[in-house]
Design a protein around this motif. Structure first.
Motif, PDB file in Angstrom:
ATOM      1  N   GLN A  27       0.830  -1.203   0.000  1.00 53.15           N
ATOM      2  CA  GLN A  27       0.000   0.000   0.000  1.00 53.15           C
ATOM      3  C   GLN A  27       0.866   1.255   0.000  1.00 53.15           C
ATOM      4  O   GLN A  27       0.568   2.230  -0.704  1.00 53.15           O
ATOM      5  N   ALA A  28       1.945   1.246   0.771  1.00 57.86           N
ATOM      6  CA  ALA A  28       2.857   2.397   0.798  1.00 57.86           C
ATOM      7  C   ALA A  28       3.507   2.601  -0.566  1.00 57.86           C
ATOM      8  O   ALA A  28       3.667   3.741  -1.019  1.00 57.86           O
ATOM      9  N   LEU A  29       3.868   1.517  -1.227  1.00 56.33           N
ATOM     10  CA  LEU A  29       4.454   1.629  -2.563  1.00 56.33           C
ATOM     11  C   LEU A  29       3.438   2.190  -3.554  1.00 56.33           C
ATOM     12  O   LEU A  29       3.766   3.077  -4.348  1.00 56.33           O
ATOM     13  N   LEU A  30       2.218   1.696  -3.507  1.00 54.01           N
ATOM     14  CA  LEU A  30       1.186   2.175  -4.421  1.00 54.01           C
ATOM     15  C   LEU A  30       0.867   3.654  -4.193  1.00 54.01           C
ATOM     16  O   LEU A  30       0.605   4.392  -5.141  1.00 54.01           O
ATOM     17  N   LYS A  31       0.922   4.091  -2.939  1.00 54.87           N
ATOM     18  CA  LYS A  31       0.626   5.489  -2.586  1.00 54.87           C
ATOM     19  C   LYS A  31       1.862   6.379  -2.684  1.00 54.87           C
ATOM     20  O   LYS A  31       1.759   7.595  -2.508  1.00 54.87           O
ATOM     21  N   ARG A  32       3.021   5.751  -2.915  1.00 56.98           N
ATOM     22  CA  ARG A  32       4.302   6.475  -2.937  1.00 56.98           C
ATOM     23  C   ARG A  32       4.511   7.193  -1.603  1.00 56.98           C
ATOM     24  O   ARG A  32       4.962   8.327  -1.536  1.00 56.98           O
ATOM     25  N   ASP A  33       4.196   6.479  -0.526  1.00 57.87           N
ATOM     26  CA  ASP A  33       4.371   6.988   0.839  1.00 57.87           C
ATOM     27  C   ASP A  33       5.781   6.625   1.286  1.00 57.87           C
ATOM     28  O   ASP A  33       6.014   5.600   1.930  1.00 57.87           O
ATOM     29  N   TYR A  34       6.721   7.466   0.893  1.00 60.61           N
ATOM     30  CA  TYR A  34       8.123   7.154   1.118  1.00 60.61           C
ATOM     31  C   TYR A  34       8.511   7.140   2.587  1.00 60.61           C
ATOM     32  O   TYR A  34       9.374   6.349   2.985  1.00 60.61           O
ATOM     33  N   ASN A  35       7.898   7.966   3.408  1.00 63.66           N
ATOM     34  CA  ASN A  35       8.222   7.928   4.835  1.00 63.66           C
ATOM     35  C   ASN A  35       7.855   6.580   5.442  1.00 63.66           C
ATOM     36  O   ASN A  35       8.630   6.017   6.220  1.00 63.66           O
TER      37      ASN A  35
END
Length: 139
Positions: free
Chosen positions: A72-80
């Motif tokens: 999910q973080a990868l899909l959202k580009r949630d780098y933190n």
């Protein structure tokens, strides 16, 4: 003169690294935790893999043994979040590039600044260390 040796407790030392505001020091524990995130990111060095990923991001991610939280973080580009999960910013830069972002543009998304604000701050020498040295100490 004290005959006590300084502490060599590696766990206490590494815990102190978590006290740096806005910084995630890439430790061996983080490397182990983020191994598959980073291997995925490195796979994007190959053009065929980039094309497959861009065609169906979720399907490509499902080929990797990555947690749902990380997917999910990868899909959202949630780098933190990805950094918290053991992602390494230099490996993740392959994802930035796949998205057509410069390193500075992508890193600016990890701050509370717009890219122009971030760029200007960096051109002026970076963030002030005042108030940014310790989470628990507040300095």
């Amino acid at each position: 003169m004290s005959s006590e040796k300084p502490s060599t407790d590696i766990h206490a030392y590494l815990a102190e690294l978590e006290d740096i505001p806005g910084t995630r020091v890439y430790t061996a524990a983080r490397a182990r935790k983020g191994y598959h995130i980073n291997q995925f990111a490195m796979s994007l060095m190959k053009g065929d893999n980039r094309e497959r990923f861009k065609a169906d991001e979720r399907a490509y991610l499902d080929e990797w043994p990555i947690s749902e939280e990380a997917k999910q973080a990868l899909l959202k580009r949630d780098y933190n979040t990805l950094l918290d999960l053991g992602g390494n910013v230099y490996f993740l830069s392959k994802l930035f590039s796949t998205d057509g972002l410069s390193f500075a543009e992508a890193v600016s998304t990890m701050t509370d600044m717009t890219f122009p604000e971030y760029r200007d701050m960096m051109l002026k020498g970076g963030r002030s260390p005042i108030g940014n040295r310790s989470i628990k100490g507040g300095y």
